[in-house]
Design a protein around this motif. Structure first.
Motif, PDB file in Angstrom:
ATOM      1  N   PRO A 147       1.060  -1.544   0.010  1.00 30.75           N
ATOM      2  CA  PRO A 147      -0.320   0.418   0.026  1.00 30.75           C
ATOM      3  C   PRO A 147       1.410   1.132   0.387  1.00 30.75           C
ATOM      4  O   PRO A 147       0.550   1.972  -0.712  1.00 30.75           O
ATOM      5  CB  PRO A 147      -0.783  -0.140   1.319  1.00 30.75           C
ATOM      6  N   PHE A 148       2.305   1.009   0.728  1.00 33.50           N
ATOM      7  CA  PHE A 148       2.933   2.195   0.389  1.00 33.50           C
ATOM      8  C   PHE A 148       3.433   2.797  -1.090  1.00 33.50           C
ATOM      9  O   PHE A 148       3.690   3.688  -1.215  1.00 33.50           O
ATOM     10  CB  PHE A 148       4.301   1.612   1.541  1.00 33.50           C
ATOM     11  N   GLU A 149       3.995   1.588  -1.327  1.00 35.03           N
ATOM     12  CA  GLU A 149       4.201   1.784  -2.706  1.00 35.03           C
ATOM     13  C   GLU A 149       2.840   2.586  -3.620  1.00 35.03           C
ATOM     14  O   GLU A 149       2.848   3.098  -4.515  1.00 35.03           O
ATOM     15  CB  GLU A 149       4.618   0.740  -3.588  1.00 35.03           C
ATOM     16  N   ILE A 150       1.756   1.708  -3.685  1.00 35.86           N
ATOM     17  CA  ILE A 150       0.763   2.415  -3.952  1.00 35.86           C
ATOM     18  C   ILE A 150       0.794   3.680  -4.279  1.00 35.86           C
ATOM     19  O   ILE A 150       0.153   4.955  -4.679  1.00 35.86           O
ATOM     20  CB  ILE A 150      -0.870   1.532  -3.908  1.00 35.86           C
ATOM     21  N   ALA A 151       0.650   4.097  -2.696  1.00 39.97           N
ATOM     22  CA  ALA A 151       0.359   5.617  -2.361  1.00 39.97           C
ATOM     23  C   ALA A 151       1.419   6.704  -3.085  1.00 39.97           C
ATOM     24  O   ALA A 151       1.268   7.671  -3.585  1.00 39.97           O
ATOM     25  CB  ALA A 151       0.851   6.060  -0.970  1.00 39.97           C
ATOM     26  N   ALA A 152       2.405   6.027  -3.058  1.00 34.38           N
ATOM     27  CA  ALA A 152       3.902   7.104  -3.935  1.00 34.38           C
ATOM     28  C   ALA A 152       3.472   7.174  -5.184  1.00 34.38           C
ATOM     29  O   ALA A 152       3.376   8.091  -6.068  1.00 34.38           O
ATOM     30  CB  ALA A 152       5.361   6.287  -3.535  1.00 34.38           C
ATOM     31  N   LEU A 156       2.756  10.613  -7.208  1.00 31.48           N
ATOM     32  CA  LEU A 156       3.622  11.132  -8.263  1.00 31.48           C
ATOM     33  C   LEU A 156       2.926  12.023  -9.772  1.00 31.48           C
ATOM     34  O   LEU A 156       3.212  12.382 -10.001  1.00 31.48           O
ATOM     35  CB  LEU A 156       4.481  10.077  -9.008  1.00 31.48           C
ATOM     36  N   VAL A 157       1.791  10.749  -9.544  1.00 31.43           N
ATOM     37  CA  VAL A 157       0.464  11.182 -11.121  1.00 31.43           C
ATOM     38  C   VAL A 157      -0.197  12.362 -10.428  1.00 31.43           C
ATOM     39  O   VAL A 157      -0.121  13.334 -11.117  1.00 31.43           O
ATOM     40  CB  VAL A 157      -0.346  10.058 -11.503  1.00 31.43           C
ATOM     41  N   ALA A 158      -0.111  12.578  -9.269  1.00 30.15           N
ATOM     42  CA  ALA A 158      -1.272  13.533  -8.617  1.00 30.15           C
ATOM     43  C   ALA A 158      -0.248  15.342  -9.507  1.00 30.15           C
ATOM     44  O   ALA A 158       0.051  16.084  -9.876  1.00 30.15           O
ATOM     45  CB  ALA A 158      -1.034  14.307  -7.725  1.00 30.15           C
ATOM     46  N   ILE A 159       1.437  14.663  -9.005  1.00 30.62           N
ATOM     47  CA  ILE A 159       2.708  15.662  -8.904  1.00 30.62           C
ATOM     48  C   ILE A 159       2.682  16.213 -10.785  1.00 30.62           C
ATOM     49  O   ILE A 159       2.495  17.477 -11.233  1.00 30.62           O
ATOM     50  CB  ILE A 159       3.665  15.454  -8.812  1.00 30.62           C
ATOM     51  N   VAL A 160       2.659  15.251 -11.364  1.00 31.97           N
ATOM     52  CA  VAL A 160       2.936  15.204 -12.584  1.00 31.97           C
ATOM     53  C   VAL A 160       1.588  16.108 -13.007  1.00 31.97           C
ATOM     54  O   VAL A 160       0.966  17.093 -14.251  1.00 31.97           O
ATOM     55  CB  VAL A 160       2.902  13.863 -13.252  1.00 31.97           C
ATOM     56  N   ALA A 161       0.088  15.771 -12.909  1.00 32.24           N
ATOM     57  CA  ALA A 161      -0.740  16.079 -13.560  1.00 32.24           C
ATOM     58  C   ALA A 161      -0.951  17.778 -12.508  1.00 32.24           C
ATOM     59  O   ALA A 161      -1.183  18.946 -13.486  1.00 32.24           O
ATOM     60  CB  ALA A 161      -2.183  15.895 -12.785  1.00 32.24           C
ATOM     61  N   ALA A 162      -0.517  17.550 -11.727  1.00 28.40           N
ATOM     62  CA  ALA A 162      -0.856  19.256 -11.411  1.00 28.40           C
ATOM     63  C   ALA A 162       0.186  20.063 -12.066  1.00 28.40           C
ATOM     64  O   ALA A 162       0.323  21.570 -12.511  1.00 28.40           O
ATOM     65  CB  ALA A 162      -0.433  19.797  -9.620  1.00 28.40           C
ATOM     66  N   ILE A 163       1.724  19.732 -12.104  1.00 27.62           N
ATOM     67  CA  ILE A 163       2.755  20.392 -12.983  1.00 27.62           C
ATOM     68  C   ILE A 163       2.092  21.081 -14.697  1.00 27.62           C
ATOM     69  O   ILE A 163       2.284  21.925 -14.952  1.00 27.62           O
ATOM     70  CB  ILE A 163       3.969  19.151 -13.083  1.00 27.62           C
TER      71      ILE A 163
END
Length: 201
Positions: A147-152, A156-163
């Motif tokens: 679950p920790f790797e899934i959250a990471a 990462l997808v959220a950071i790329v989408a925000a940029i």
């Protein structure tokens, strides 16, 4: 009702109230302040669960650093509150549907045997020199590694989408094209103009 249970209900009520106000309030500065209240209430619940490290990190990192940054950004931006109120009712059904789906997913995940507390090892009586930080790291990288790797990956997808959303082309912004700058004719870069150094009287 014990004192600890009463304190838990108090913090939980304040947390639910502050979270709902973050979503429903129209002023961004007030929403950020209610989010600070929600973080402090969540830190109180972490203290009741004897997770002092998480409570201190929540207060120091989120309340002390992230929320101060949010307040500076919100107060420095010239946000049109009238325009912000216009589309609130239009997206309310979609937001409600997404909220119901998120609650359903959380119930399914927490109710399953894979992620729920049923498979979590019982620590029993904690010794005198017990370290919450060491125990948290051990559980995070052994028992909850998947679950920790899934959250990471989600973060990462959220950071790329925000940029990607913030770097969209705007009509009023000026951009440089490096390809056009490289393929320019060198003779057109500098134009030599001959001028007399002195004017004849």
């Amino acid at each position: 009702m014990t004192f600890q249970l009463g304190v838990f209900y108090f913090f939980a009520t304040v947390l639910i109230f502050a979270s709902s106000m973050v979503i429903t309030v129209r002023n961004p500065v007030k929403a950020a302040l209610f989010l600070v209240l929600a973080f402090v209430s969540a830190a109180g619940i972490w203290l009741l669960l004897e997770a002092e490290f998480l409570a201190i990190v929540l207060v120091l990192v989120y309340v002390g650093a992230v929320m101060v940054l949010f307040l500076f950004v919100v107060m420095m931006l010239d946000i049109n509150l009238v325009r912000l109120r216009e589309g609130f009712g239009e997206y309310l059904p979609i937001g409600g549907l997404v909220a119901v789906l998120l609650v359903a997913e959380m119930v399914i995940i927490l109710g399953s045997d894979q992620f729920g507390p049923a498979k979590m090892p019982d620590p029993g009586a904690l010794p005198a020199g017990h370290s919450n930080t060491r125990e948290l790291g051990r559980l995070l990288y052994t028992f909850y590694a998947f679950p920790f790797e899934i959250a990471a990956a989600i973060l990462l997808v959220a950071i790329v989408a925000a940029i990607a959303l913030t770097q969209r082309r705007r009509k009023d912004s000026k951009y440089q094209n490096p390809a056009q700058q490289i393929h320019i004719n060198p003779r057109e870069r500098v134009r030599m103009v001959k001028m007399p150094s002195e004017k004849k009287v």
